[in-house]
Design a protein around this motif. Sequence first.
Motif, PDB file in Angstrom:
ATOM      1  N   LYS A 109       0.832  -1.199   0.000  1.00 13.20           N
ATOM      2  CA  LYS A 109       0.000   0.000   0.000  1.00 13.20           C
ATOM      3  C   LYS A 109       0.871   1.255   0.000  1.00 13.20           C
ATOM      4  N   LYS A 156       0.057  -1.643 -10.305  1.00 16.80           N
ATOM      5  CA  LYS A 156      -1.297  -1.328 -10.782  1.00 16.80           C
ATOM      6  C   LYS A 156      -2.332  -2.201 -10.084  1.00 16.80           C
ATOM      7  N   LYS A 157      -1.927  -3.446  -9.797  1.00 21.46           N
ATOM      8  CA  LYS A 157      -2.810  -4.376  -9.090  1.00 21.46           C
ATOM      9  C   LYS A 157      -3.250  -3.805  -7.754  1.00 21.46           C
ATOM     10  N   VAL A 158      -2.280  -3.301  -7.031  1.00 26.15           N
ATOM     11  CA  VAL A 158      -2.558  -2.783  -5.695  1.00 26.15           C
ATOM     12  C   VAL A 158      -3.402  -1.518  -5.803  1.00 26.15           C
ATOM     13  N   LYS A 160      -5.405  -0.715  -8.152  1.00 31.49           N
ATOM     14  CA  LYS A 160      -6.752  -1.075  -8.575  1.00 31.49           C
ATOM     15  C   LYS A 160      -7.579  -1.550  -7.379  1.00 31.49           C
ATOM     16  N   LEU A 161      -6.967  -2.417  -6.597  1.00 34.96           N
ATOM     17  CA  LEU A 161      -7.647  -2.940  -5.415  1.00 34.96           C
ATOM     18  C   LEU A 161      -8.020  -1.812  -4.444  1.00 34.96           C
TER      19      LEU A 161
ATOM     20  N   ASP B  76      -0.157  -8.066 -16.136  1.00 36.11           N
ATOM     21  CA  ASP B  76      -0.546  -8.629 -14.843  1.00 36.11           C
ATOM     22  C   ASP B  76      -1.090  -7.528 -13.936  1.00 36.11           C
ATOM     23  N   VAL B  77      -2.306  -7.094 -14.206  1.00 35.50           N
ATOM     24  CA  VAL B  77      -2.825  -5.912 -13.506  1.00 35.50           C
ATOM     25  C   VAL B  77      -4.068  -6.179 -12.657  1.00 35.50           C
ATOM     26  N   GLU B  78      -4.587  -7.420 -12.724  1.00 32.14           N
ATOM     27  CA  GLU B  78      -5.804  -7.731 -11.951  1.00 32.14           C
ATOM     28  C   GLU B  78      -5.452  -8.285 -10.575  1.00 32.14           C
ATOM     29  N   PRO B  79      -5.966  -7.689  -9.511  1.00 26.38           N
ATOM     30  CA  PRO B  79      -5.704  -8.251  -8.184  1.00 26.38           C
ATOM     31  C   PRO B  79      -6.270  -9.665  -8.074  1.00 26.38           C
ATOM     32  N   ASN B  80      -5.494 -10.604  -7.547  1.00 22.40           N
ATOM     33  CA  ASN B  80      -5.980 -11.982  -7.381  1.00 22.40           C
ATOM     34  C   ASN B  80      -6.613 -12.141  -5.995  1.00 22.40           C
ATOM     35  N   LEU B  83      -4.362 -11.552  -2.920  1.00 21.04           N
ATOM     36  CA  LEU B  83      -4.092 -10.145  -2.614  1.00 21.04           C
ATOM     37  C   LEU B  83      -5.301  -9.508  -1.925  1.00 21.04           C
ATOM     38  N   ARG B  84      -6.470  -9.874  -2.421  1.00 20.10           N
ATOM     39  CA  ARG B  84      -7.699  -9.353  -1.781  1.00 20.10           C
ATOM     40  C   ARG B  84      -7.790  -9.799  -0.324  1.00 20.10           C
TER      41      ARG B  84
END
Lengths: 166, 96
Positions: A109, A156-158, A160-161, B76-80, B83-84
């Motif tokens: 984060k 970007k994953k983080v 986005k979440l 690889d941009v989608e949270p799995n 991670l959630r």
Amino acid sequence: MYRIELLTADHDTHAFDCGDDKKNEFLIKFALQNTKGGLGRTFVAVKPSEPRRIYGYYTISSSAVKFENPPSSHLPRYPLPAILIGKLATDELVQNQGLGTALLFDALKRAARVAEDIGIFLVEIRAVNEKAKQIYEKRGFTAMDDDPMKLFMNLKKVRKLLSEKG
Amino acid sequence: MPTATLPKSKRGNIHIRVSEDAKEMIEKAIVVSGQSMTDFATQSLLNSAKQLLESEYTTTLTDRDRDRLLKVMDADVEPNNGLREAAEIHKKLVIE
């Protein structure tokens, strides 16, 4: 519940025991020096009722990813900037209760926040063993093939979440 | 890096203790190198320091790993779920 904050001279680094002498020693001898020397920062988890007692920590710094041979495509030839989660440890008293995972996400984060401002897209973490590697993979890191103890995540994953959560 | 020309205020001191054997070998090397003890020690320590900092704060990837990393950056941009779940655990355990 824990508070996660920057390590200062007020914290008691001696009571912490994660079962790994090197990581214990790092906290006692080097963590504050690293902060002073601009080499990275250490964040610690404390309980509000015991504000000096450290239950876990992580270090975060900048790093650079170089290539033996530069990519042919669109990427620049100079090293890619990344954020390195260098060390992560929890006290034996509270292991397997989720604090390690919470610290990892806290580091991500924090990295995502900084990255947004200065245009960094990658987080790097180095696994000390196969078990650690699998834990990081479960959380969304990708291990390299030739150097499988090095793992990366696209920030970007983080982001986005975090934005989903509003 | 010669230190004799530096003003006194810009110099730092490092004192180290070594065994007789180590000292003997270092002194031999100094004779061979033609440097002063200070310059030899400074140069050697600086080289090791640079090497260590370089390996600690940079990562060099092979072609295969480079291509893998580029894929991570591109796609690889989608949270799995893992991670959630980490985000949930963080929310439960950490006071913001």
